[in-house]
Design a protein around this motif. Sequence first.
Motif, PDB file in Angstrom:
ATOM      1  N   LEU A 209       6.921  -7.767 -47.070  1.00  0.00           N
ATOM      2  CA  LEU A 209       6.977  -8.676 -48.226  1.00  0.00           C
ATOM      3  C   LEU A 209       5.087  -8.391 -48.457  1.00  0.00           C
ATOM      4  CD1 LEU A 209       6.903 -10.540 -45.022  1.00  0.00           C
ATOM      5  CD2 LEU A 209       8.501 -10.722 -46.842  1.00  0.00           C
ATOM      6  N   ASP A 210       4.709  -7.835 -48.427  1.00  0.00           N
ATOM      7  CA  ASP A 210       3.099  -7.378 -48.719  1.00  0.00           C
ATOM      8  C   ASP A 210       3.310  -6.514 -49.858  1.00  0.00           C
ATOM      9  OD1 ASP A 210       2.141  -9.086 -46.740  1.00  0.00           O
ATOM     10  OD2 ASP A 210       1.761  -7.162 -46.036  1.00  0.00           O
TER      11      ASP A 210
ATOM     12  N   TRP B  47      14.104  -7.107 -48.027  1.00  0.00           N
ATOM     13  CA  TRP B  47      12.660  -8.442 -48.333  1.00  0.00           C
ATOM     14  C   TRP B  47      13.892  -9.878 -47.716  1.00  0.00           C
ATOM     15  CZ3 TRP B  47      13.137 -13.162 -50.525  1.00  0.00           C
ATOM     16  CH2 TRP B  47      11.311 -13.792 -50.993  1.00  0.00           C
TER      17      TRP B  47
ATOM     18  N   ASN C 155      11.731 -11.725 -44.108  1.00  0.00           N
ATOM     19  CA  ASN C 155      11.661 -13.151 -44.348  1.00  0.00           C
ATOM     20  C   ASN C 155      12.986 -13.942 -43.494  1.00  0.00           C
ATOM     21  OD1 ASN C 155      10.898 -15.067 -47.101  1.00  0.00           O
ATOM     22  ND2 ASN C 155      10.956 -12.976 -48.005  1.00  0.00           N
TER      23      ASN C 155
ATOM     24  N   LYS D  41      12.575 -12.811 -40.552  1.00  0.00           N
ATOM     25  CA  LYS D  41      11.743 -12.235 -39.632  1.00  0.00           C
ATOM     26  C   LYS D  41      10.665 -12.645 -38.928  1.00  0.00           C
ATOM     27  CE  LYS D  41      14.981  -8.412 -37.940  1.00  0.00           C
ATOM     28  NZ  LYS D  41      15.228  -8.731 -36.317  1.00  0.00           N
TER      29      LYS D  41
ATOM     30  N   SER E  54       8.067 -15.124 -39.143  1.00  0.00           N
ATOM     31  CA  SER E  54       7.117 -16.352 -39.514  1.00  0.00           C
ATOM     32  C   SER E  54       5.734 -16.938 -39.926  1.00  0.00           C
ATOM     33  CB  SER E  54       7.349 -17.768 -38.038  1.00  0.00           C
ATOM     34  OG  SER E  54       6.237 -16.777 -37.149  1.00  0.00           O
ATOM     35  N   ARG E  55       5.697 -17.111 -40.858  1.00  0.00           N
ATOM     36  CA  ARG E  55       5.037 -17.584 -41.250  1.00  0.00           C
ATOM     37  C   ARG E  55       3.517 -18.675 -41.301  1.00  0.00           C
ATOM     38  NH1 ARG E  55       5.151 -14.819 -47.246  1.00  0.00           N
ATOM     39  NH2 ARG E  55       7.889 -15.129 -46.855  1.00  0.00           N
TER      40      ARG E  55
ATOM     41  N   MET F 234       9.368 -11.867 -32.884  1.00  0.00           N
ATOM     42  CA  MET F 234       8.545 -12.139 -33.956  1.00  0.00           C
ATOM     43  C   MET F 234       7.340 -11.485 -34.477  1.00  0.00           C
ATOM     44  SD  MET F 234      11.109 -14.953 -35.347  1.00  0.00           S
ATOM     45  CE  MET F 234      10.549 -15.968 -36.517  1.00  0.00           C
ATOM     46  N   ASP F 235       7.171 -11.110 -35.147  1.00  0.00           N
ATOM     47  CA  ASP F 235       5.903 -10.586 -35.978  1.00  0.00           C
ATOM     48  C   ASP F 235       5.595 -12.481 -36.576  1.00  0.00           C
ATOM     49  OD1 ASP F 235       3.944  -9.855 -37.156  1.00  0.00           O
ATOM     50  OD2 ASP F 235       5.472  -8.243 -38.590  1.00  0.00           O
ATOM     51  N   ARG F 236       4.524 -12.572 -36.115  1.00  0.00           N
ATOM     52  CA  ARG F 236       2.946 -13.576 -36.782  1.00  0.00           C
ATOM     53  C   ARG F 236       2.147 -13.172 -37.449  1.00  0.00           C
ATOM     54  NH1 ARG F 236       4.282 -19.172 -36.125  1.00  0.00           N
ATOM     55  NH2 ARG F 236       2.244 -20.105 -36.478  1.00  0.00           N
ATOM     56  N   ARG F 237       1.759 -13.656 -38.341  1.00  0.00           N
ATOM     57  CA  ARG F 237       0.498 -13.123 -39.109  1.00  0.00           C
ATOM     58  C   ARG F 237       0.062 -13.838 -40.122  1.00  0.00           C
ATOM     59  NH1 ARG F 237       2.017  -9.889 -43.976  1.00  0.00           N
ATOM     60  NH2 ARG F 237       3.908 -11.095 -45.107  1.00  0.00           N
TER      61      ARG F 237
ATOM     62  N   THR G 219       1.014 -13.179 -48.097  1.00  0.00           N
ATOM     63  CA  THR G 219       1.938 -13.219 -48.755  1.00  0.00           C
ATOM     64  C   THR G 219       2.282 -14.147 -49.551  1.00  0.00           C
ATOM     65  OG1 THR G 219       1.771 -10.797 -47.548  1.00  0.00           O
ATOM     66  CG2 THR G 219       4.339 -11.307 -48.977  1.00  0.00           C
ATOM     67  N   PRO G 220       2.949 -14.452 -50.888  1.00  0.00           N
ATOM     68  CA  PRO G 220       3.523 -15.629 -50.827  1.00  0.00           C
ATOM     69  C   PRO G 220       4.919 -15.888 -50.054  1.00  0.00           C
ATOM     70  CG  PRO G 220       3.594 -13.782 -52.453  1.00  0.00           C
ATOM     71  CD  PRO G 220       2.527 -13.174 -51.596  1.00  0.00           C
ATOM     72  N   GLY G 221       5.047 -17.375 -50.737  1.00  0.00           N
ATOM     73  CA  GLY G 221       6.330 -17.954 -49.515  1.00  0.00           C
ATOM     74  C   GLY G 221       7.622 -17.341 -50.818  1.00  0.00           C
ATOM     75  N   PHE G 222       8.261 -18.104 -50.417  1.00  0.00           N
ATOM     76  CA  PHE G 222       9.954 -17.336 -50.637  1.00  0.00           C
ATOM     77  C   PHE G 222      10.026 -17.663 -51.672  1.00  0.00           C
ATOM     78  CE2 PHE G 222      14.128 -17.233 -51.388  1.00  0.00           C
ATOM     79  CZ  PHE G 222      14.693 -16.146 -50.579  1.00  0.00           C
TER      80      PHE G 222
END
Lengths: 249, 228
Positions: A199-200, A239, A243, A245, A247-248, B1-4, B8-11
């Motif tokens: 992602l980064d 990628w 997305n 996995k 959560s933003r 779940m990796d939460r941070r 990073t821009p969205g989809f």
Amino acid sequence: MKLTLRVWRQRNADADGAMSTYEVDGISSDMSFLEMLDTLNEELILRGEDPVAFDHDCREGICGACSLVINGDAHGPERTTTCQLHMRSFRDGDTIDIEPWRAAAFPVVKDLVVDRSAFDRIIQAGGYVSAPTGSAPEAHATPVPKPDADYAFEHAECIGCGACVAACPNGSAMLFTSAKVNHLNVLPQGAPERETRVLDMVGQMDAEGFGGCTLTGECATACPKGIPLPSIAAMNKEWLRANRKVSRG
Amino acid sequence: MDRRPSKTPGFWESTVGKKTVMAVSGLVMLLYLVVHMLGNLKIFFGTDEFNGYAHWLRTVGEPFMHYEWTLWLVRIVLVLAVVAHAVSAYQLSRRDINARPTKYVHKRKRASYATRTMRWGGIILGLFIVWHLLDLTTLTVNEHAVHGEAYQNVVATFSTWYGNVIYIVAMVALGFHVRHGFWSAAQTLGVGSAARDRALKTAANGLALLLTVGFVSVPVAVMTGVVS
């Protein structure tokens, strides 16, 4: 061999550039392309002119410093780096066009030298593994299946020269980024950052102003290290998986 | 779940995300086109069968669905797919063009014909869709223009030289678009791999040929008098 060179000359990043024509004589077919340019530069220095600036370092095809778009092909007509390209690939009397990598994300510094720091920033965004410092771990502590090791190595061959960007009609860095992502994402050492890495790195790639991928395949054709085109599909898969996995917050 | 906390821009902000939207919307339209093409072939079974089929399209799903509801549902999905496809294509193309501000002096032909013509081919297809709807859905520009007489409307269209030219050019463009588009969609969705490459390319070429030949067979049949 006697050759006519048309070389991109540009005083600095802000100046306008243009193609300049030079004649070089006494070129041996055993010379490398860079040695041919050295010959030209020696003549230019003797004449009191500014030599042509171009990037080079190891001249062994492993460092990724050399560049040059030769007659429209990144690294020239052979599938190798410019330093490993020999003058036997050309004929006496040929006219050769030499241009820098062309991409908004790779601004020209001078003549044929471009600034490729955008690649460094993509690496900084995620092209690493978090490893504890100290003594080296026991080599067999983390087993890696042979096919995974081969896959990682195939992608680790990328030397970050930027030929993929130069060859792509969209100036896209997808092949470079995919090589770096796939290299680490397949290995157990890369697993902790598997999602954030892709992602980064893709995020940084976009932020640098590289174009998108239209799957023309020009990148994989130009790559001196043979990074295959399906690497891009593999990164897209990573990628999309990331997305799902991550959560933003 | 990796939460941070991510920068990073969205989809949708990502080029890969936009390509995914383009791939999925393209596949939706492709699926529709295969069904559409097969339906068109009913014209070879005569006026009653073709016009009956055209009427049936309005009654699909009854009695659960009301008259024309299914048809409108399909139309809404298609409009969304066309818009999503065009918007992502426009935004990505602008980005791609800006990524190479200075062109190479030494030009050479890059990539295959199908690959190089994706953008212009897409524009041609977009314009064709407008013409096609005016011609055979709203019947605004149709020479026969009687609702419920689909067979006669189609024959009227392909009895004009411009109707044939527009249609055949668009269907050839469609073939090229699908040839590169289907394979590309597979790469974008992460299905592509070295092992599957040949199968995907064969499927893309097969679909492209099937659609172009299937669609073009109707105007050719009208021109040669097989359908009249």
